[in-house]
Each structure stands twice: as C-alpha cells, then as structure tokens.
Design a protein around this motif. Structure first.
Motif, short mmCIF file in Angstrom:
data_model
loop_
_atom_site.label_atom_id
_atom_site.label_comp_id
_atom_site.label_asym_id
_atom_site.label_seq_id
_atom_site.Cartn_x
_atom_site.Cartn_y
_atom_site.Cartn_z
N VAL A 1 0.86 -1.18 0.00
CA VAL A 1 0.00 0.00 0.00
C VAL A 1 0.90 1.23 0.00
CG1 VAL A 1 -1.72 1.30 1.31
CG2 VAL A 1 -1.85 -1.20 1.24
N HIS A 2 0.53 2.22 -0.79
CA HIS A 2 1.31 3.46 -0.82
C HIS A 2 0.36 4.63 -0.58
CE1 HIS A 2 4.55 6.16 -1.69
NE2 HIS A 2 3.85 6.78 -2.62
N ASP A 3 0.75 5.53 0.33
CA ASP A 3 -0.08 6.69 0.66
C ASP A 3 0.37 7.89 -0.16
OD1 ASP A 3 -1.33 8.89 1.80
OD2 ASP A 3 -1.13 8.13 3.86
N ALA A 4 -0.51 8.42 -1.00
CA ALA A 4 -0.14 9.56 -1.85
C ALA A 4 -0.28 10.90 -1.12
CB ALA A 4 -0.98 9.56 -3.13
N GLY A 5 -0.67 10.85 0.14
CA GLY A 5 -0.66 12.05 0.97
C GLY A 5 -1.62 13.15 0.51
N GLY A 6 -2.70 12.76 -0.16
CA GLY A 6 -3.67 13.77 -0.59
C GLY A 6 -3.24 14.54 -1.83
N ARG A 7 -2.16 14.10 -2.45
CA ARG A 7 -1.61 14.85 -3.59
C ARG A 7 -2.26 14.46 -4.91
NH1 ARG A 7 2.55 13.28 -0.30
NH2 ARG A 7 3.48 15.00 0.85
N CYS A 8 -1.83 15.17 -5.95
CA CYS A 8 -2.32 14.94 -7.31
C CYS A 8 -1.49 13.83 -7.97
CB CYS A 8 -2.20 16.25 -8.09
SG CYS A 8 -2.77 16.16 -9.78
N VAL A 9 -2.17 12.91 -8.65
CA VAL A 9 -1.50 11.85 -9.41
C VAL A 9 -1.91 11.96 -10.87
CG1 VAL A 9 -1.39 9.33 -9.76
CG2 VAL A 9 -1.20 10.27 -7.44
N VAL A 10 -0.92 11.94 -11.75
CA VAL A 10 -1.17 12.06 -13.20
C VAL A 10 -0.37 10.97 -13.93
CG1 VAL A 10 -1.54 14.58 -13.11
CG2 VAL A 10 0.78 13.68 -13.48
N PRO A 11 -0.71 10.70 -15.20
CA PRO A 11 0.13 9.76 -15.96
C PRO A 11 1.54 10.35 -16.11
CG PRO A 11 -1.95 10.20 -17.11
CD PRO A 11 -1.86 11.19 -15.99
N GLY A 12 2.56 9.50 -16.20
CA GLY A 12 3.91 9.99 -16.50
C GLY A 12 3.89 10.74 -17.82
N TRP A 13 4.74 11.78 -17.91
CA TRP A 13 4.78 12.54 -19.17
C TRP A 13 5.34 11.66 -20.29
CZ3 TRP A 13 2.25 15.76 -16.55
CH2 TRP A 13 2.74 16.51 -15.49
N VAL A 14 4.81 11.87 -21.48
CA VAL A 14 5.34 11.26 -22.69
C VAL A 14 5.94 12.41 -23.51
CG1 VAL A 14 4.75 9.98 -24.78
CG2 VAL A 14 3.56 9.47 -22.62
N ASP A 15 7.25 12.36 -23.75
CA ASP A 15 7.91 13.44 -24.50
C ASP A 15 8.23 12.90 -25.91
OD1 ASP A 15 9.42 15.47 -25.53
OD2 ASP A 15 10.71 15.71 -23.76
N PRO A 16 7.42 13.27 -26.92
CA PRO A 16 7.53 12.60 -28.22
C PRO A 16 8.50 13.25 -29.22
CG PRO A 16 5.55 13.94 -28.19
CD PRO A 16 6.24 14.15 -26.85
N HIS A 17 9.39 14.12 -28.74
CA HIS A 17 10.35 14.73 -29.69
C HIS A 17 11.55 15.26 -28.90
CE1 HIS A 17 10.95 17.51 -33.45
NE2 HIS A 17 12.05 17.55 -32.70
N THR A 18 12.66 14.50 -28.92
CA THR A 18 13.90 15.00 -28.31
C THR A 18 15.10 14.61 -29.16
OG1 THR A 18 14.81 13.19 -26.94
CG2 THR A 18 12.89 14.35 -26.04
N HIS A 19 16.17 15.36 -28.98
CA HIS A 19 17.47 15.04 -29.58
C HIS A 19 18.43 14.89 -28.39
CE1 HIS A 19 16.12 16.94 -33.56
NE2 HIS A 19 15.30 17.52 -32.71
N ALA A 20 18.16 13.88 -27.54
CA ALA A 20 18.83 13.84 -26.22
C ALA A 20 20.24 13.26 -26.24
CB ALA A 20 17.96 13.07 -25.23
N VAL A 21 20.70 12.73 -27.39
CA VAL A 21 22.08 12.24 -27.46
C VAL A 21 22.91 13.28 -28.22
CG1 VAL A 21 23.60 10.42 -28.32
CG2 VAL A 21 21.33 9.83 -27.44
N PHE A 22 23.81 13.92 -27.52
CA PHE A 22 24.71 14.88 -28.16
C PHE A 22 25.90 15.09 -27.24
CE2 PHE A 22 21.46 17.34 -25.87
CZ PHE A 22 22.21 18.24 -25.11
N GLY A 23 26.92 15.73 -27.79
CA GLY A 23 28.12 15.99 -27.00
C GLY A 23 28.04 17.35 -26.33
N ARG A 24 28.74 18.31 -26.92
CA ARG A 24 28.85 19.59 -26.22
C ARG A 24 27.57 20.41 -26.33
NH1 ARG A 24 29.90 24.54 -28.54
NH2 ARG A 24 30.07 24.52 -30.81
N THR A 25 27.39 21.26 -25.34
CA THR A 25 26.27 22.21 -25.37
C THR A 25 26.69 23.40 -26.23
OG1 THR A 25 27.17 23.07 -23.30
CG2 THR A 25 25.32 21.54 -23.13
#
Ligand code: NIG
Ligand code: FE
Length: 434
Positions: A82-106
C-alpha cells in the motif's frame, strides 16, 4: 470532466484476488481515461476524463483499477503493498515525443550569438548549428556520449518524463547514426525510461555531401535506412523538411523508403517557412508533424482531416527568443490532434522539462492547463503510436504515474520553472522519490 464516482476495473477477478499495489489517499487523480477512439481533438482536449479523490490498484506493472477509495477497497482483495499519496495529485507519466537527447557539447556560444543579433539560419550557414554538433559527436567516444545521455535522461525522469522519443541526426553517416541509436537505447535503459528510437539521418546534409545533396538522399535511402532497420536500431524515421535542408520531394522520397522498410514516420515541418511539410506528413500517414510554427490554413486542414498528430514545440520558440508560436488555438479549433514535446537539443531548445513546456504552452499559446496536460500525456502517446501502452491511467495501461507535490494539476503550469514531481513510478515500480 467527470468525477470518479465508481470503480473502473480491467479484471474484476484479479482485483478480488488482490493487487500488487494499492495507491491510496490520492487527492486528485487525473486519469485521462475517456471513451472514444483516436487522439483528443477540439473540446475533448480540454477533458481529462474522470478526475478527483481516488485510489489506484496496480497488478503486473499495469493499472488494474481506479475508483473512490472506499468502493475500491470493498472490491479489492488484500493488496501486497500500500502506498499513501498524501492527498496529492497523481497524473500519468509525461510522454515526450520529440527530443534530440544524445549529443556531445552544449552550444551556449550560439545562444549568446543569437542574443547579440545573429539568427539560427545565419549561424548554421557559417558552419555552426547542427553541423557543429555533428563534428563534435563524430569525435567523441561511445562511453562519453553515453554518460552525457544518461545524465540528461536522468534529469528528464526526475522532471516526470517516463516515455521519451530520442532521435539520432548528429551522425549523418551509417556508423555514427547507428552509434547514436545504440547509445540512446542503452542510456534510456540504464535510467529506466521507456524509449522510442527515431532515425534522423535526414537532419542535415553532411559536409562531405555539401555539393551533391541528392547523393546524400540516395545514401540515406539505399544504405543508411536499410542497414539501421536490418539491425533493429530504430522504430521510426524523421526528416527535417525545410527549403534550406530537405525539400518536399526529397522528404517524400526518404519518408516513403522508411515506411516501405517498416518504420513509422514523423517530420520536422513548417518550422521556418510555410512549406507544405505538414500536408505531406498527413498524406503519407505519418504519426506526427512537428514544430508547425509557420503552418498555413491548407496545412491545418490537411492535419485536421488525418490521423497525423501535430506535435508543438513551444520551448524552441522560447529558447530562440522568437515571438511567433505555432497557431495552437486555430489548430485545436479546426480539429487537429495537438500534442506537446520539449525538442530538447543543444541548439534550438536546451529545455528538458515537460512541466516548463506546459507553462509556456499555456501563457504563450493559450492552452488551458487541462489541454496542456492532455497534450503531454494521452495525445503525446498517440504521436508515438503508444496509445495502448502509456499516456493515460485507463485500466490495462502501464502503471506509469507521477505523484506531484501539489493537489491541483493546474499548479503544474502555474508555478512555471519549478519541478512539481515528487515521485515517479514506471510499470508499478517507484524510480524517483524526491
Ligand atoms: O528540432 N530543426 C532541426 N533540429 C532541431 C535543432 C537541432 C540543433 O540545432 O542542433 C530542432 O529544432
Ligand atoms: Fe527537433
């Protein structure tokens, strides 16, 4: 929106036998579970489905049931945890459908140059932009790129992203595109993110093909895509369709080849000029057309009459310091299925935070908080073809959910710039607790 006034269960017998996990004391559960086939369009985008105080039952990593706490307890056998959410808001995990997350330098040097007056295209023409990330990536080791990707994806997870699309596109040769896709999969796996891998070999023409652009299109179609598919390295393909990059005909050639090879398709379309990329994506049955800052009426009509999702990337407009955002309200009113993504990349958008994207979408494109939430969950899942897996807490979907540190989902965009995520759960297991 309706209140949660009854138990909705995938399997009544399994519920009676007892769930693996019962999440209790949820102050506001946003299920995004609503009847109807297809992504949310028009007024349905503003509807989060059943919302309210609730409990959530999980079994085998999937949502087994949700409902009012007492009613669910009455129908449910003894839970194993059992897990107590403490009265907080629960939503589906975000789905991020567009990233270029593999790269070297900024590329903060380019950020500063733009602030001093140069444009994204001027910097690209002078050898910066995508080309500069290509040079950098080609010179880096796998281990280095993987460590950088792991750190960036870990940050995304802590901001609530549970499913992420990751593009290649800084390799522009078979070897380096394949390397990027392998690193994307390995890094996502190490972090625990669900990943969709997109081959973006058609992100730019590499320097060695500068004066023979059609030869590069042939290389992509005849060698890069078939080999990538042969090795099972990608789920989708993408093309940067712009007059200065790949024109409509080249884009269509590459998309058709990818579809023929069994990949799903998406397009960077109508970002810098109204160019017909969205209409092309719709006519070829692409999963999504992305950016769409300069989409025209014909493009909007084409998307509205298709199953192609419009993935809007307002973080890019914000990060480039531009004024004009994609015409989101006109698209929603025309019946286009709208989703949101970060476009996280070293050049045009270093924002990895989906909560911040929701805030920008609300104040700059006039989405309501509910529309922004649906655009980052259920419609984003549709944009990846993962609507039966993620994006809502309908019984049967993966138990990917967030316990927020607020009790009202509207506080996510309202508190722009902070991380509202307290816990991240994937497949019914807690990956983050802050
Ligand atoms: O989505 N538009 C093309 N690709 C990226 C930018 C990539 C880069 O500048 O490195 C985008 O904005
Ligand atoms: Fe992009």
């Amino acid at each position: 929106m309706t209140t949660i006034d009854r138990v909705v269960a995938a399997d009544v017998a399994a519920l009676a036998a007892g769930p693996d996990l019962l999440v209790e004391n949820i102050g506001q559960l946003c299920t995004l579970d609503a009847p109807g086939a297809g992504p949310r369009r028009g007024p349905a985008l503003d509807d989060l489905g059943p919302v309210g105080p609730a409990a959530l039952a999980v079994a085998g990593g999937r949502v087994l049931a949700y409902g009012p706490a007492e009613a669910l307890r009455a129908r449910c056998g003894p839970p194993r945890a059992v897990h107590d959410a403490g009265g907080r808001c629960v939503v589906p995990g975000w789905v991020d459908p567009h990233t270029h997350a593999v790269f070297g330098r900024t590329r903060q040097d380019e950020y500063e140059r733009r602030l001093r007056g140069e444009t994204y295209l001027q910097i690209a023409a002078a050898g910066g932009g995508i080309q500069s990330s290509v040079r950098d990536l080609r010179g880096r080791s796998d281990a280095d790129l993987r460590d950088l990707a792991v750190a960036r994806l870990q940050e995304m997870l802590e901001l609530g992203t549970t499913t992420v699309e990751i593009k290649s596109g800084y390799g522009l040769s078979y070897e380096d595109e394949a390397r990027m896709l392998r690193i994307a999969a390995a890094a996502a796996d190490m972090v625990g993110l669900r990943a969709v891998r997109t081959c973006l070999a058609a992100h730019e023409v590499p320097p060695e093909y500068r004066d023979r652009r059609d030869a590069y299109v042939r290389l992509v179609c005849d060698e890069i895509l078939p080999r990538i598919v042969g090795e099972g390295l990608a789920d989708r393909l993408d093309v940067f369709c712009e007059p200065s990059v790949f024109d409509l005909e080249q884009t269509a050639t590459i998309l058709r080849r990818g579809l023929e090879l069994g990949l799903r398709a998406t397009v960077h379309a109508d970002e810098l000029e109204p160019f017909g990329g969205a209409a092309l994506a719709a006519s070829l049955g692409a999963d999504s057309a992305d950016h769409l800052i300069r989409i025209d009426a014909a493009g909007i009509a084409a998307l509205a009459g298709s199953s192609t999702v419009a993935v809007l990337l307002p973080g890019t407009v914000f990060s480039l310091g531009l004024r004009a955002y994609a015409p989101a309200r006109a698209m929603i009113e025309a019946g286009v299925a709208v989703a949101l993504a970060t476009d996280f990349n070293p050049g045009s958008c270093p924002i990895a935070s989906v909560p911040l994207i929701q805030a920008i979408a609300c104040t700059q494109m006039r989405l309501t908080p509910a529309e922004a939430l649906a655009a980052c969950t259920v419609n984003a899942a549709w944009a990846l073809g993962l609507q039966d897996e993620v994006g809502s807490l309908a019984p049967g979907r993966a138990a990917d959910f967030l316990v927020l540190d607020v009790d009202d989902y509207r506080l996510v965009p309202y508190h722009a710039g902070r991380n509202p995520v307290r816990e991240v759960w994937r497949d019914g297991r807690r990956l983050v607790s802050r």
